[in-house]
Design a protein around this motif. Structure first.
Motif, PDB file in Angstrom:
ATOM      1  N   ASP A   3       0.671  -1.216  -0.125  1.00  0.00           N
ATOM      2  CA  ASP A   3      -0.128   0.057  -0.045  1.00  0.00           C
ATOM      3  C   ASP A   3       0.673   1.239   0.093  1.00  0.00           C
ATOM      4  OD1 ASP A   3      -2.173  -1.478  -0.057  1.00  0.00           O
ATOM      5  OD2 ASP A   3      -2.410  -1.505   2.034  1.00  0.00           O
ATOM      6  N   LYS A   4       1.990   1.152  -0.141  1.00  0.00           N
ATOM      7  CA  LYS A   4       2.941   2.351  -0.191  1.00  0.00           C
ATOM      8  C   LYS A   4       2.774   3.026  -1.559  1.00  0.00           C
ATOM      9  CE  LYS A   4       5.288   1.883   3.872  1.00  0.00           C
ATOM     10  NZ  LYS A   4       5.051   3.162   4.871  1.00  0.00           N
ATOM     11  N   VAL A   5       2.781   4.284  -1.639  1.00  0.00           N
ATOM     12  CA  VAL A   5       2.687   5.255  -2.761  1.00  0.00           C
ATOM     13  C   VAL A   5       3.871   5.525  -3.494  1.00  0.00           C
ATOM     14  CG1 VAL A   5       1.532   6.898  -3.916  1.00  0.00           C
ATOM     15  CG2 VAL A   5       0.564   5.887  -1.930  1.00  0.00           C
ATOM     16  N   VAL A   6       4.209   4.971  -4.436  1.00  0.00           N
ATOM     17  CA  VAL A   6       5.459   5.215  -5.026  1.00  0.00           C
ATOM     18  C   VAL A   6       5.280   5.781  -6.505  1.00  0.00           C
ATOM     19  CG1 VAL A   6       7.706   4.015  -6.006  1.00  0.00           C
ATOM     20  CG2 VAL A   6       6.294   2.817  -3.999  1.00  0.00           C
ATOM     21  N   LEU A   7       6.238   6.988  -6.582  1.00  0.00           N
ATOM     22  CA  LEU A   7       6.055   7.835  -7.867  1.00  0.00           C
ATOM     23  C   LEU A   7       7.545   7.608  -8.618  1.00  0.00           C
ATOM     24  CD1 LEU A   7       5.006   9.694  -9.679  1.00  0.00           C
ATOM     25  CD2 LEU A   7       5.929  11.586  -8.228  1.00  0.00           C
ATOM     26  N   ILE A   8       7.401   7.160  -9.924  1.00  0.00           N
ATOM     27  CA  ILE A   8       8.624   6.978 -10.633  1.00  0.00           C
ATOM     28  C   ILE A   8       8.817   7.901 -11.844  1.00  0.00           C
ATOM     29  CG2 ILE A   8       9.971   5.331 -11.939  1.00  0.00           C
ATOM     30  CD1 ILE A   8       8.676   3.015 -10.042  1.00  0.00           C
ATOM     31  N   THR A   9       9.895   8.676 -12.196  1.00  0.00           N
ATOM     32  CA  THR A   9       9.905   9.260 -13.225  1.00  0.00           C
ATOM     33  C   THR A   9      10.716   8.433 -14.289  1.00  0.00           C
ATOM     34  OG1 THR A   9      12.020  10.471 -12.740  1.00  0.00           O
ATOM     35  CG2 THR A   9       9.971  11.454 -12.110  1.00  0.00           C
ATOM     36  N   GLY A  10      10.504   8.410 -15.537  1.00  0.00           N
ATOM     37  CA  GLY A  10      11.181   7.540 -16.482  1.00  0.00           C
ATOM     38  C   GLY A  10      11.015   6.160 -16.226  1.00  0.00           C
ATOM     39  N   GLY A  11       9.494   5.860 -16.190  1.00  0.00           N
ATOM     40  CA  GLY A  11       9.401   4.573 -15.823  1.00  0.00           C
ATOM     41  C   GLY A  11       8.713   3.688 -17.146  1.00  0.00           C
ATOM     42  N   THR A  12       8.775   4.390 -18.209  1.00  0.00           N
ATOM     43  CA  THR A  12       8.355   3.658 -19.345  1.00  0.00           C
ATOM     44  C   THR A  12       9.117   2.590 -19.910  1.00  0.00           C
ATOM     45  OG1 THR A  12       9.001   5.624 -20.836  1.00  0.00           O
ATOM     46  CG2 THR A  12       6.675   5.513 -20.171  1.00  0.00           C
ATOM     47  N   THR A  19      11.587  -1.265 -12.060  1.00  0.00           N
ATOM     48  CA  THR A  19      11.501  -0.976 -10.868  1.00  0.00           C
ATOM     49  C   THR A  19       9.836  -0.804 -10.562  1.00  0.00           C
ATOM     50  OG1 THR A  19      13.406   0.153 -10.620  1.00  0.00           O
ATOM     51  CG2 THR A  19      11.957   0.859  -8.881  1.00  0.00           C
ATOM     52  N   ALA A  20       9.241  -0.221 -11.277  1.00  0.00           N
ATOM     53  CA  ALA A  20       7.650  -0.148 -11.458  1.00  0.00           C
ATOM     54  C   ALA A  20       7.080  -1.631 -11.204  1.00  0.00           C
ATOM     55  CB  ALA A  20       6.979   0.566 -12.752  1.00  0.00           C
ATOM     56  N   LYS A  21       7.491  -2.565 -11.882  1.00  0.00           N
ATOM     57  CA  LYS A  21       7.052  -3.756 -11.865  1.00  0.00           C
ATOM     58  C   LYS A  21       7.471  -4.465 -10.544  1.00  0.00           C
ATOM     59  CE  LYS A  21       7.708  -4.805 -16.716  1.00  0.00           C
ATOM     60  NZ  LYS A  21       8.799  -5.672 -17.507  1.00  0.00           N
ATOM     61  N   ALA A  22       8.605  -4.225  -9.999  1.00  0.00           N
ATOM     62  CA  ALA A  22       9.188  -4.607  -8.869  1.00  0.00           C
ATOM     63  C   ALA A  22       8.287  -4.253  -7.751  1.00  0.00           C
ATOM     64  CB  ALA A  22      10.575  -4.495  -8.710  1.00  0.00           C
ATOM     65  N   PHE A  23       8.054  -2.957  -7.596  1.00  0.00           N
ATOM     66  CA  PHE A  23       7.221  -2.385  -6.567  1.00  0.00           C
ATOM     67  C   PHE A  23       5.739  -2.929  -6.482  1.00  0.00           C
ATOM     68  CE2 PHE A  23      10.667   1.237  -5.889  1.00  0.00           C
ATOM     69  CZ  PHE A  23      11.100   0.923  -4.536  1.00  0.00           C
ATOM     70  N   ALA A  24       5.237  -2.588  -7.567  1.00  0.00           N
ATOM     71  CA  ALA A  24       3.901  -3.263  -7.700  1.00  0.00           C
ATOM     72  C   ALA A  24       3.818  -4.664  -7.536  1.00  0.00           C
ATOM     73  CB  ALA A  24       3.228  -3.211  -9.115  1.00  0.00           C
ATOM     74  N   ALA A  25       4.707  -5.577  -7.635  1.00  0.00           N
ATOM     75  CA  ALA A  25       4.846  -6.737  -7.190  1.00  0.00           C
ATOM     76  C   ALA A  25       4.911  -7.069  -5.621  1.00  0.00           C
ATOM     77  CB  ALA A  25       5.857  -7.705  -7.936  1.00  0.00           C
ATOM     78  N   ARG A  29       1.404   0.830  -4.516  1.00  0.00           N
ATOM     79  CA  ARG A  29       0.685   1.619  -5.590  1.00  0.00           C
ATOM     80  C   ARG A  29       1.697   2.321  -6.192  1.00  0.00           C
ATOM     81  NH1 ARG A  29      -4.053   3.410  -1.324  1.00  0.00           N
ATOM     82  NH2 ARG A  29      -1.879   3.951   0.085  1.00  0.00           N
ATOM     83  N   VAL A  30       1.795   2.066  -7.500  1.00  0.00           N
ATOM     84  CA  VAL A  30       2.799   2.844  -8.303  1.00  0.00           C
ATOM     85  C   VAL A  30       2.296   3.666  -9.332  1.00  0.00           C
ATOM     86  CG1 VAL A  30       4.653   2.467 -10.116  1.00  0.00           C
ATOM     87  CG2 VAL A  30       4.243   0.752  -8.158  1.00  0.00           C
ATOM     88  N   VAL A  31       2.701   4.955  -9.265  1.00  0.00           N
ATOM     89  CA  VAL A  31       2.347   5.870 -10.485  1.00  0.00           C
ATOM     90  C   VAL A  31       3.611   6.084 -11.112  1.00  0.00           C
ATOM     91  CG1 VAL A  31       1.806   8.246 -10.937  1.00  0.00           C
ATOM     92  CG2 VAL A  31       0.622   7.128  -9.110  1.00  0.00           C
ATOM     93  N   PHE A  32       3.612   6.312 -12.449  1.00  0.00           N
ATOM     94  CA  PHE A  32       5.164   6.227 -13.189  1.00  0.00           C
ATOM     95  C   PHE A  32       4.938   7.261 -14.516  1.00  0.00           C
ATOM     96  CE2 PHE A  32       4.354   3.535 -17.029  1.00  0.00           C
ATOM     97  CZ  PHE A  32       3.303   2.706 -16.274  1.00  0.00           C
ATOM     98  N   CYS A  33       5.766   7.899 -14.823  1.00  0.00           N
ATOM     99  CA  CYS A  33       5.645   8.841 -16.137  1.00  0.00           C
ATOM    100  C   CYS A  33       6.744   8.390 -16.980  1.00  0.00           C
ATOM    101  CB  CYS A  33       5.703  10.353 -15.609  1.00  0.00           C
ATOM    102  SG  CYS A  33       7.384  10.898 -15.578  1.00  0.00           S
ATOM    103  N   GLY A  34       6.718   9.229 -18.231  1.00  0.00           N
ATOM    104  CA  GLY A  34       7.344   9.353 -19.269  1.00  0.00           C
ATOM    105  C   GLY A  34       6.720   9.987 -20.481  1.00  0.00           C
TER     106      GLY A  34
END
Ligand SMILES: NC(=O)c1ccc[n+]([C@@H]2O[C@H](COP(=O)([O-])OP(=O)(O)OC[C@H]3O[C@@H](n4cnc5c(N)ncnc54)[C@H](OP(=O)(O)O)[C@@H]3O)[C@@H](O)[C@H]2O)c1
Length: 249
Positions: A3-12, A19-25, A29-34
């Motif tokens: 349930d931690k909220v993780v924001l990633i820039t350059g996640g595409t 890292t987005a996949k690893a945190f989601a796994a 709760r992952v938010v990522f941009c690109g």
């Protein structure tokens, strides 16, 4: 990370996507941009297909307003940010410094250093009341010179480490920790594509590594997870090498 909220820039793609996949796994709760919407939406769908949580928001880190919106949209969705991974980057130009145009230099610094500044600015505003962990992707080129025609990248990555240290000190009393990753070559899709275009290059780079090995993304992600959690509660303002010993000598 549940349930931690993780924001990633350059996640595409590359390290950010892994890292987005690893945190989601890990139930975050992952938010990522690109900038590439197609790649972002595809990754979002792939993660959601596993019944995990991820949201893609298109944003260019060089545009301050888009970063501000990225952070405010994350807060609107989840109410807070626990972890931010500022990772957007690319080696835009290769060539000797004396032949580099001002535009090429400025574009590189803008992407890495100003982009990291934009992200830090709005993340800190959002996180300083609650605390958390911010991780910036630097490079071995952030702690030593690399004479391969990447002077602007070297300067920008050194800048990211300086920014990390100054911001960490400003936020130290707010339980908001800010650290930088010192990474060498990593076998991301784009890196492998570039290297495999030159026969024998992979083996040559591996042979030059102290360990004889080139990092995979799986070698780097445990350090990102470590920095994201309370296991690293006393680490802030650090530039941590996960480089197979490259910067040791
Ligand atoms: N791979 C290596 O060997 C290596 C070594 C040392 C350091 N690094 C660092 O590691 C980080 C990740 O690199 P990678 O190897 O994973 O490369 P990558 O696969 O090219 O990923 C870079 C990510 O950054 C995003 N990005 C680039 N410009 C952006 C912008 N203006 N705004 C928002 N996002 C942007 C890209 O997305 P869009 O294209 O969709 O915008 C992509 O998601 C970079 O900071 C890089 O400098 C990599």
């Amino acid at each position: 990370m549940k349930d931690k909220v993780v924001l990633i820039t350059g996640g595409t793609s590359g390290l950010g996507a892994a890292t987005a996949k690893a945190f989601a796994a890990q139930q975050a709760r992952v938010v990522f941009c690109g900038r590439r919407a197609e790649q972002g939406k595809a990754l979002e769908a792939a993660i959601r297909a596993e019944k995990l949580e991820a949201t893609f928001i298109q944003a260019d880190v060089t545009i301050e307003q888009q970063v501000e919106q990225l952070v405010s949209e994350t807060i609107r969705l989840y109410g807070c940010i626990d972890v931010a991974f500022n990772n957007a980057g690319a080696n835009l130009y290769t060539g000797p410094l004396e032949q580099m145009s001002s535009e090429q230099f400025i574009d590189t610094v803008n992407l890495h250093l100003t982009g990291t500044f934009h992200a830090l600015k709005y993340e800190i505003q959002a996180m300083k009341q609650t605390g958390g962990s911010i991780i910036n992707t630097a490079s071995i080129a952030g702690v030593k010179g690399v004479g391969q025609g990447i002077a602007a990248y070297v300067a920008a990555k050194h800048g990211i480490i300086g920014l990390t240290k100054a911001a960490a000190l400003e936020q130290a009393r707010n339980q908001l920790r800010i650290n930088a990753l010192v990474v060498g070559a990593i076998q991301t899709e784009q890196w492998l594509q570039r290297v495999s275009a030159q026969p024998g290059m992979f083996e040559k780079i591996a042979a030059a590594m102290p360990t004889g090995k080139i990092a995979t993304m799986e070698d780097i992600i445990p350090m990102i997870t470590f920095l994201a959690t309370d296991a690293s509660a006393f680490i802030t303002g650090a530039a941590l090498a996960i480089d197979g010993g490259i910067t040791a000598g």
